[in-house]
Design a protein around this motif. Structure first.
Motif, PDB file in Angstrom:
ATOM      1  N   TYR A  34      40.265  44.095  52.292  1.00  0.00           N
ATOM      2  CA  TYR A  34      40.666  42.701  52.149  1.00  0.00           C
ATOM      3  C   TYR A  34      41.148  42.434  50.729  1.00  0.00           C
ATOM      4  CZ  TYR A  34      37.252  42.520  56.005  1.00  0.00           C
ATOM      5  OH  TYR A  34      36.536  42.748  57.165  1.00  0.00           O
ATOM      6  N   TYR A  57      41.433  39.004  48.209  1.00  0.00           N
ATOM      7  CA  TYR A  57      41.116  37.600  48.025  1.00  0.00           C
ATOM      8  C   TYR A  57      41.663  37.121  46.684  1.00  0.00           C
ATOM      9  CZ  TYR A  57      37.697  38.037  51.792  1.00  0.00           C
ATOM     10  OH  TYR A  57      37.085  38.247  53.002  1.00  0.00           O
ATOM     11  N   GLN A 103      40.924  34.134  43.774  1.00  0.00           N
ATOM     12  CA  GLN A 103      39.921  33.190  43.312  1.00  0.00           C
ATOM     13  C   GLN A 103      40.497  32.347  42.186  1.00  0.00           C
ATOM     14  OE1 GLN A 103      36.287  34.880  41.713  1.00  0.00           O
ATOM     15  NE2 GLN A 103      35.133  33.013  42.107  1.00  0.00           N
ATOM     16  N   GLY A 146      36.929  26.752  40.349  1.00  0.00           N
ATOM     17  CA  GLY A 146      36.420  25.665  41.170  1.00  0.00           C
ATOM     18  C   GLY A 146      36.625  25.857  42.663  1.00  0.00           C
ATOM     19  N   GLN A 147      37.180  26.987  43.031  1.00  0.00           N
ATOM     20  CA  GLN A 147      37.402  27.256  44.444  1.00  0.00           C
ATOM     21  C   GLN A 147      36.712  28.551  44.836  1.00  0.00           C
ATOM     22  OE1 GLN A 147      41.307  26.685  46.094  1.00  0.00           O
ATOM     23  NE2 GLN A 147      42.015  25.577  44.295  1.00  0.00           N
ATOM     24  N   GLY A 148      36.468  28.657  46.132  1.00  0.00           N
ATOM     25  CA  GLY A 148      35.919  29.905  46.628  1.00  0.00           C
ATOM     26  C   GLY A 148      36.997  30.964  46.745  1.00  0.00           C
ATOM     27  N   LEU A 149      36.685  32.009  47.444  1.00  0.00           N
ATOM     28  CA  LEU A 149      37.639  33.091  47.649  1.00  0.00           C
ATOM     29  C   LEU A 149      38.530  32.751  48.840  1.00  0.00           C
ATOM     30  CD1 LEU A 149      35.278  34.338  45.979  1.00  0.00           C
ATOM     31  CD2 LEU A 149      35.782  36.486  47.145  1.00  0.00           C
ATOM     32  N   LEU A 171      41.515  34.177  51.411  1.00  0.00           N
ATOM     33  CA  LEU A 171      42.002  35.438  51.954  1.00  0.00           C
ATOM     34  C   LEU A 171      43.518  35.512  51.894  1.00  0.00           C
ATOM     35  CD1 LEU A 171      41.220  38.084  53.436  1.00  0.00           C
ATOM     36  CD2 LEU A 171      41.492  36.816  55.572  1.00  0.00           C
ATOM     37  N   PHE A 178      42.471  35.205  39.602  1.00  0.00           N
ATOM     38  CA  PHE A 178      41.615  36.380  39.644  1.00  0.00           C
ATOM     39  C   PHE A 178      41.680  36.932  41.065  1.00  0.00           C
ATOM     40  CE2 PHE A 178      38.471  39.085  37.962  1.00  0.00           C
ATOM     41  CZ  PHE A 178      37.431  39.235  38.872  1.00  0.00           C
ATOM     42  N   LEU A 211      40.419  39.705  43.941  1.00  0.00           N
ATOM     43  CA  LEU A 211      39.325  40.573  44.339  1.00  0.00           C
ATOM     44  C   LEU A 211      39.685  41.347  45.598  1.00  0.00           C
ATOM     45  CD1 LEU A 211      36.291  38.207  43.774  1.00  0.00           C
ATOM     46  CD2 LEU A 211      36.495  40.498  42.807  1.00  0.00           C
ATOM     47  N   ALA A 250      30.232  43.027  52.865  1.00  0.00           N
ATOM     48  CA  ALA A 250      31.457  43.340  52.145  1.00  0.00           C
ATOM     49  C   ALA A 250      31.109  43.887  50.772  1.00  0.00           C
ATOM     50  CB  ALA A 250      32.330  42.102  52.004  1.00  0.00           C
ATOM     51  N   PHE A 288      32.711  44.731  47.025  1.00  0.00           N
ATOM     52  CA  PHE A 288      33.809  44.210  46.225  1.00  0.00           C
ATOM     53  C   PHE A 288      34.119  45.112  45.044  1.00  0.00           C
ATOM     54  CE2 PHE A 288      34.692  39.965  47.822  1.00  0.00           C
ATOM     55  CZ  PHE A 288      33.607  39.731  48.629  1.00  0.00           C
ATOM     56  N   GLN A 297      35.813  45.125  41.048  1.00  0.00           N
ATOM     57  CA  GLN A 297      35.487  44.319  39.872  1.00  0.00           C
ATOM     58  C   GLN A 297      36.559  43.292  39.545  1.00  0.00           C
ATOM     59  OE1 GLN A 297      34.480  47.585  37.070  1.00  0.00           O
ATOM     60  NE2 GLN A 297      32.433  46.669  37.071  1.00  0.00           N
TER      61      GLN A 297
END
Lengths: 116, 113
Positions: free
Chosen positions: B33, B35, B37, B40-43, B45, B88, B90, B102, B104, B106
């Motif tokens: 996967y 992602y 980032q 202030g937000q999540g990951l 997809l 960023f 991931l 999952a 991840f 770095q």
């Protein structure tokens, strides 16, 4: 589509105290997995704890435990005896158990500060 | 040790350029996967792949492309069509339907200059 909500953008706790982070989710599925991930300043995502939806017993990992309320679609994380190293972003995540829904859905995160 | 390696850790891109982010895993995982980032937000997809030579768009695939020619590798190209690529990134992998967790990398911090 599934959604995950974390209503607390920031939380703080005194060292050695207990704190609870909230997470709610929305799904029409009956079989799924829930996770809490920790992201420290290094930004490495670390699995804290997981819960299978079919299990009624709440998961526990050392100082970390969850309160899983399936009917309420709630999945809170309790951190006991908080340590300075617990300071991080915490993400709640959902993953379907069906083969075609294997993606993770993440909440927006809660930033936890630990005060000495 | 098994794990996921992302490179580079920091990447700078000029506007109008394509850049490729590397993700390699030696966990023998089938699914991988990408992602994004933002603060202030999540990951969110971008793309995912459940097997070699197959991949699917995620929620924010516009301006990105991927390939999955080998099980171990899932590179992400950020194209010039991506209007706001500074973020960023991931990479993650999972072993399959019975392997729920999952793992991840770095991460790669991409900055447009």
């Amino acid at each position: 589509a599934q959604t995950v909500t974390q209503s607390q953008p920031e939380m703080s706790v005194q060292e050695a105290e207990t704190v609870t982070l909230s997470c709610t989710y929305d799904t029409s599925e009956s079989d799924y997995y829930l996770f809490w991930y920790k992201q420290p300043p290094s930004r490495q995502m670390i699995l804290v704890i997981r819960q299978e939806a079919y299990k009624q017993q709440n998961a526990t990992e050392n100082r970390f435990s969850v309160n899983f309320q399936k009917a309420a679609k709630s999945f809170s994380l309790k951190i006991s005896d908080s340590q300075l190293g617990d300071a991080a972003m915490y993400f709640c995540a959902y993953r379907s158990a069906s083969f075609y829904g294997q993606n993770f859905v993440f909440g927006p995160g809660t930033r936890l500060s630990v005060l000495p | 040790d098994g794990g996921i390696t992302q490179s580079p850790k920091y990447l700078f891109r000029k506007e109008g350029q394509n850049v490729t982010l590397s993700c390699e895993q030696n966990l023998n995982h089938d699914a991988m996967y990408w992602y994004r980032q933002d603060p202030g937000q999540g990951l969110r997809l971008i793309y995912y792949s459940q097997i070699v030579n197959d991949f699917q768009k995620g929620d924010i695939a516009e301006g990105y492309s991927v390939s999955r020619e080998k099980k171990e590798s899932f590179p992400l190209t950020v194209t010039s069509a991506q209007k706001n690529p500074t973020a960023f990134y991931l990479c993650a992998s999972t072993g399959g339907p019975m392997d729920t967790e999952a793992f991840f990398g770095q991460g790669t911090r991409l900055t447009v200059v």
